[in-house]
Design a protein around this motif. Structure first.
Motif, PDB file in Angstrom:
ATOM      1  N   ALA A 201     -11.703 -98.727  78.612  1.00  0.00           N
ATOM      2  CA  ALA A 201     -11.264 -97.910  79.173  1.00  0.00           C
ATOM      3  C   ALA A 201     -12.213 -96.715  79.696  1.00  0.00           C
ATOM      4  CB  ALA A 201     -10.201 -97.272  78.474  1.00  0.00           C
ATOM      5  N   ASN A 202     -11.960 -96.287  80.875  1.00  0.00           N
ATOM      6  CA  ASN A 202     -13.002 -95.176  81.175  1.00  0.00           C
ATOM      7  C   ASN A 202     -12.083 -93.848  81.425  1.00  0.00           C
ATOM      8  OD1 ASN A 202     -14.775 -93.337  82.382  1.00  0.00           O
ATOM      9  ND2 ASN A 202     -15.439 -94.562  84.275  1.00  0.00           N
ATOM     10  N   PRO A 203     -12.484 -92.888  80.492  1.00  0.00           N
ATOM     11  CA  PRO A 203     -11.219 -91.626  80.498  1.00  0.00           C
ATOM     12  C   PRO A 203     -11.389 -90.785  81.650  1.00  0.00           C
ATOM     13  CG  PRO A 203     -12.950 -91.585  78.369  1.00  0.00           C
ATOM     14  CD  PRO A 203     -13.401 -92.520  79.537  1.00  0.00           C
ATOM     15  N   LEU A 204     -12.553 -90.741  82.472  1.00  0.00           N
ATOM     16  CA  LEU A 204     -12.785 -90.207  83.938  1.00  0.00           C
ATOM     17  C   LEU A 204     -12.412 -88.678  83.663  1.00  0.00           C
ATOM     18  CD1 LEU A 204     -10.351 -92.658  85.885  1.00  0.00           C
ATOM     19  CD2 LEU A 204     -12.769 -92.707  85.818  1.00  0.00           C
ATOM     20  N   ARG A 205     -12.979 -88.135  82.690  1.00  0.00           N
ATOM     21  CA  ARG A 205     -12.700 -86.513  82.483  1.00  0.00           C
ATOM     22  C   ARG A 205     -13.851 -85.670  82.694  1.00  0.00           C
ATOM     23  NH1 ARG A 205      -7.935 -85.670  82.749  1.00  0.00           N
ATOM     24  NH2 ARG A 205      -8.296 -87.480  84.264  1.00  0.00           N
ATOM     25  N   SER A 206     -14.997 -86.268  82.616  1.00  0.00           N
ATOM     26  CA  SER A 206     -16.552 -85.891  82.830  1.00  0.00           C
ATOM     27  C   SER A 206     -17.624 -86.830  82.744  1.00  0.00           C
ATOM     28  CB  SER A 206     -16.852 -84.480  81.718  1.00  0.00           C
ATOM     29  OG  SER A 206     -16.829 -84.935  80.438  1.00  0.00           O
ATOM     30  N   LEU A 207     -18.438 -86.650  83.279  1.00  0.00           N
ATOM     31  CA  LEU A 207     -19.553 -87.594  83.457  1.00  0.00           C
ATOM     32  C   LEU A 207     -20.178 -87.861  82.069  1.00  0.00           C
ATOM     33  CD1 LEU A 207     -21.130 -89.647  84.650  1.00  0.00           C
ATOM     34  CD2 LEU A 207     -22.626 -88.060  85.633  1.00  0.00           C
ATOM     35  N   ALA A 212     -20.652 -90.438  77.121  1.00  0.00           N
ATOM     36  CA  ALA A 212     -20.835 -90.628  75.569  1.00  0.00           C
ATOM     37  C   ALA A 212     -19.549 -91.715  74.975  1.00  0.00           C
ATOM     38  CB  ALA A 212     -20.471 -89.171  74.880  1.00  0.00           C
ATOM     39  N   TYR A 213     -18.525 -91.528  75.559  1.00  0.00           N
ATOM     40  CA  TYR A 213     -17.392 -92.469  74.992  1.00  0.00           C
ATOM     41  C   TYR A 213     -18.229 -94.160  75.133  1.00  0.00           C
ATOM     42  CZ  TYR A 213     -12.989 -94.863  75.050  1.00  0.00           C
ATOM     43  OH  TYR A 213     -11.984 -95.974  74.778  1.00  0.00           O
ATOM     44  N   HIS A 230     -18.197-100.299  88.406  1.00  0.00           N
ATOM     45  CA  HIS A 230     -17.359-100.181  89.617  1.00  0.00           C
ATOM     46  C   HIS A 230     -17.109 -98.888  89.932  1.00  0.00           C
ATOM     47  CE1 HIS A 230     -13.855-100.115  92.620  1.00  0.00           C
ATOM     48  NE2 HIS A 230     -14.907-100.694  93.129  1.00  0.00           N
ATOM     49  N   SER A 231     -17.309 -98.244  91.288  1.00  0.00           N
ATOM     50  CA  SER A 231     -17.481 -96.924  91.716  1.00  0.00           C
ATOM     51  C   SER A 231     -17.965 -95.974  91.027  1.00  0.00           C
ATOM     52  CB  SER A 231     -16.029 -97.036  91.986  1.00  0.00           C
ATOM     53  OG  SER A 231     -15.391 -95.851  92.611  1.00  0.00           O
ATOM     54  N   TYR A 232     -17.099 -94.931  90.540  1.00  0.00           N
ATOM     55  CA  TYR A 232     -17.616 -93.993  89.406  1.00  0.00           C
ATOM     56  C   TYR A 232     -18.110 -94.678  88.290  1.00  0.00           C
ATOM     57  CZ  TYR A 232     -17.078 -90.311  85.858  1.00  0.00           C
ATOM     58  OH  TYR A 232     -17.364 -89.247  85.036  1.00  0.00           O
ATOM     59  N   GLY A 233     -17.578 -95.525  87.912  1.00  0.00           N
ATOM     60  CA  GLY A 233     -18.292 -96.327  86.665  1.00  0.00           C
ATOM     61  C   GLY A 233     -19.707 -96.886  86.730  1.00  0.00           C
ATOM     62  N   GLY A 234     -20.173 -96.934  87.880  1.00  0.00           N
ATOM     63  CA  GLY A 234     -21.753 -97.163  88.095  1.00  0.00           C
ATOM     64  C   GLY A 234     -22.434 -95.721  87.419  1.00  0.00           C
ATOM     65  N   ALA A 235     -22.145 -94.424  87.830  1.00  0.00           N
ATOM     66  CA  ALA A 235     -22.695 -93.250  87.161  1.00  0.00           C
ATOM     67  C   ALA A 235     -22.254 -93.384  85.538  1.00  0.00           C
ATOM     68  CB  ALA A 235     -21.776 -91.817  87.839  1.00  0.00           C
ATOM     69  N   VAL A 236     -21.379 -93.873  85.215  1.00  0.00           N
ATOM     70  CA  VAL A 236     -21.281 -93.706  83.776  1.00  0.00           C
ATOM     71  C   VAL A 236     -22.075 -94.812  82.943  1.00  0.00           C
ATOM     72  CG1 VAL A 236     -19.471 -94.359  81.911  1.00  0.00           C
ATOM     73  CG2 VAL A 236     -18.744 -93.258  83.982  1.00  0.00           C
ATOM     74  N   ILE A 237     -22.472 -95.984  83.688  1.00  0.00           N
ATOM     75  CA  ILE A 237     -23.005 -96.894  82.888  1.00  0.00           C
ATOM     76  C   ILE A 237     -24.641 -96.426  83.119  1.00  0.00           C
ATOM     77  CG2 ILE A 237     -21.719 -98.849  83.375  1.00  0.00           C
ATOM     78  CD1 ILE A 237     -23.503 -99.976  85.575  1.00  0.00           C
ATOM     79  N   THR A 238     -24.913 -95.734  84.142  1.00  0.00           N
ATOM     80  CA  THR A 238     -26.442 -95.198  84.511  1.00  0.00           C
ATOM     81  C   THR A 238     -26.618 -94.265  83.270  1.00  0.00           C
ATOM     82  OG1 THR A 238     -26.078 -95.729  86.690  1.00  0.00           O
ATOM     83  CG2 THR A 238     -27.794 -93.862  85.987  1.00  0.00           C
ATOM     84  N   ASN A 239     -25.862 -93.484  82.758  1.00  0.00           N
ATOM     85  CA  ASN A 239     -26.240 -92.484  81.554  1.00  0.00           C
ATOM     86  C   ASN A 239     -25.833 -93.274  80.197  1.00  0.00           C
ATOM     87  OD1 ASN A 239     -26.222 -89.423  82.585  1.00  0.00           O
ATOM     88  ND2 ASN A 239     -25.076 -90.770  84.052  1.00  0.00           N
ATOM     89  N   ALA A 240     -24.789 -94.131  80.031  1.00  0.00           N
ATOM     90  CA  ALA A 240     -24.480 -94.830  78.754  1.00  0.00           C
ATOM     91  C   ALA A 240     -25.497 -95.733  78.271  1.00  0.00           C
ATOM     92  CB  ALA A 240     -23.211 -95.131  78.741  1.00  0.00           C
ATOM     93  N   ALA A 241     -26.138 -96.232  79.193  1.00  0.00           N
ATOM     94  CA  ALA A 241     -26.991 -97.184  78.954  1.00  0.00           C
ATOM     95  C   ALA A 241     -28.464 -96.871  78.604  1.00  0.00           C
ATOM     96  CB  ALA A 241     -27.382 -98.354  80.160  1.00  0.00           C
ATOM     97  N   ALA A 242     -28.922 -95.599  78.660  1.00  0.00           N
ATOM     98  CA  ALA A 242     -29.996 -95.211  78.393  1.00  0.00           C
ATOM     99  C   ALA A 242     -30.202 -95.093  76.980  1.00  0.00           C
ATOM    100  CB  ALA A 242     -30.198 -93.450  79.164  1.00  0.00           C
ATOM    101  N   GLY A 243     -31.364 -95.643  76.569  1.00  0.00           N
ATOM    102  CA  GLY A 243     -31.654 -95.557  74.983  1.00  0.00           C
ATOM    103  C   GLY A 243     -31.224 -96.680  74.395  1.00  0.00           C
ATOM    104  N   ASN A 244     -30.525 -97.463  75.219  1.00  0.00           N
ATOM    105  CA  ASN A 244     -29.764 -98.707  74.254  1.00  0.00           C
ATOM    106  C   ASN A 244     -30.629 -99.987  74.579  1.00  0.00           C
ATOM    107  OD1 ASN A 244     -28.183-100.770  73.128  1.00  0.00           O
ATOM    108  ND2 ASN A 244     -26.111 -99.672  73.638  1.00  0.00           N
TER     109      ASN A 244
END
Length: 449
Positions: A201-207, A212-213, A230-244
């Protein structure tokens, strides 16, 4: 057609051809070869049994206990050495040749009575008892290992590949105005190929909050990860993957790929093509509805208007009933999520793949191409709308599989282990040596002739 047979022991001109009744028609074997004739050099059409059997090559059934043949050493065998399966004969030749060579080598020949000891070992009943297992066991292991590798490589079902520890986990992240169910067909296809799949799930509350979620969710997954947005999810994975370090691939499906400091709203407006708004100066995109959540001006949820959903999100590629159902189940996004700058750019250090939807009316096709090129992604273009998951799930699955296959850091686990390599190599060496010995023996003149 008339058929004739020769009685055993009949010589040419003695009894001559003799007609036999149909129920007596059978091939009568020729006489047993003399004891000193080398078994490997005799006519392969001669039966080796002393009892009447059909003619043909060396049969798999036992030779008579009185059959005698010579080992490669040139000495006739004793009746106790008439071990009969072809594999045993083969191994006797091989090991006899090797032992004979050892007995004649310069090192072994310095030992007193080396030849006598060598011949005693060759003639030992214990040696003959272990010859067949010595050849059968490596061959059996090789056959089982080869068969197991073939079966494992050919299986495509979930039950087979789910046990493959080298397959990465595919994590699917949806974007705005959709939910995790949009990945259903893609998820089923990946699972059918044995890939573990997490459609989170993607909360879609803030990037920052969404990233972080997702980052916390990724830390619970062991092994390599193919992260798909997909779509805005691309911005989310761009941040979440950093350092993993477990994230080995990033896959963007008609998605935002922001650089550090960029937000998705500005990226969508970089080039024309998006139909979210007919008026660039409007405070709210004209295709969106703002539903208040609180007293603050930004405490709203943004939905695509039902009458605009099919055009903007689906490019009118689905029937009206399906489009209406998707519009009714869409998940909203907050203005904060679209306006918040990205804090990381994982695509700069992690290989990425990108699917460009050439009829994208949500972000705009030219904007997709710009981001894919800037990220240096392996790019494919598909004639599809922004919601390519709904219209072309096979194309999405294919790109994910490319990313999963090309970046599998644990391939060593799925390949051949060191022990197995040594085993197969040793067996192969034994087979090559045995073949070489047989070739040498068949070409060497018979010393007893």
């Amino acid at each position: 057609m008339k058929r004739f047979a020769l009685y055993a022991g009949a010589s040419r001109g003695d009894l001559g051809p003799t007609r036999r009744a149909p129920d007596e028609l059978r091939a009568v074997p020729r006489r047993q070869p003399v004891g000193r004739q080398d078994l490997l050099d005799r006519d392969p059409t001669v039966s080796v049994s002393s009892t009447p059997r059909r003619t043909g090559p060396i049969p798999p059934w036992p030779i008579s206990a009185t059959s005698r043949y010579r080992l490669p050493t040139g000495r006739p065998s004793s009746p106790t050495m008439a071990v009969t399966p072809r594999l045993t004969i083969f191994t006797q030749v091989v090991f006899g040749e090797l032992l004979s060579w050892a007995g004649s080598s310069s090192v072994v020949s310095s030992i007193p009575d080396a030849e006598r000891v060598t011949m005693k070992l060759i003639r030992s009943p214990f040696t003959h008892r272990i010859l067949a297992p010595a050849a059968i066991l490596p061959a059996a292991v090789l056959a089982v290992a080869t068969a197991g590798t073939a079966v494992a490589s050919e299986r495509g079902g979930a039950s087979a590949e789910a046990q493959d520890s080298g397959k990465p986990t595919v994590v699917l992240v949806h974007g705005a105005w959709a939910d995790a169910s949009g990945w259903n067909e893609v998820s089923e296809s990946l699972r059918a190929r044995g890939y573990p799949v997490v459609a989170t799930a993607n909360p879609l509350r803030s990037l920052s909050g969404d990233a972080a979620y997702l980052a916390a969710r990724l830390k619970t997954i062991k092994g390599p990860i193919v992260l798909v947005g997909h779509s805005y999810g691309g911005a989310v994975i761009t941040n979440a993957a950093a350092g993993n370090p477990n994230v080995t691939s990033l896959v963007y499906i008609a998605a935002f790929v922001p650089d550090k400091g960029e937000d998705t709203l500005k990226l969508a407006a970089k080039f024309p093509g998006s139909r979210l708004s007919d008026d660039p100066d409007a405070p709210l995109p004209t295709a969106l509805d703002a539903v208040p959540l609180g007293s603050g001006p930004t405490d709203v949820d943004l939905y695509i208007k039902p009458d605009k959903f099919s055009d903007v999100f689906l490019s009118d590629r689905l029937d009206q009933a399906k489009a209406a159902a998707l519009a009714a189940s869409q998940r909203p996004i907050t203005p904060v999520a679209g306006a918040e700058p990205s804090k990381a750019a994982a695509w700069k250090t992690i290989p990425s793949w990108y699917l460009v939807a050439t009829d994208d009316r949500t972000i705009g096709t030219e904007n997709l191409r710009f981001m894919a090129k800037r990220a240096g992604s392996t790019t494919v273009e598909v004639d599809a709308p922004h919601a390519v998951l709904e219209t072309d799930p096979d194309a999405v699955t294919h790109l994910i599989l490319q990313a999963a296959h090309d970046n599998r850091p644990s391939l060593a686990k799925t390949g051949t282990s060191t022990t197995r390599t040594a085993l197969l190599g040793g067996t192969a060496a034994l087979a090559v040596a045995a073949g070489a010995v047989l070739v040498i023996r068949t070409r060497r003149p018979d010393s007893a002739a």
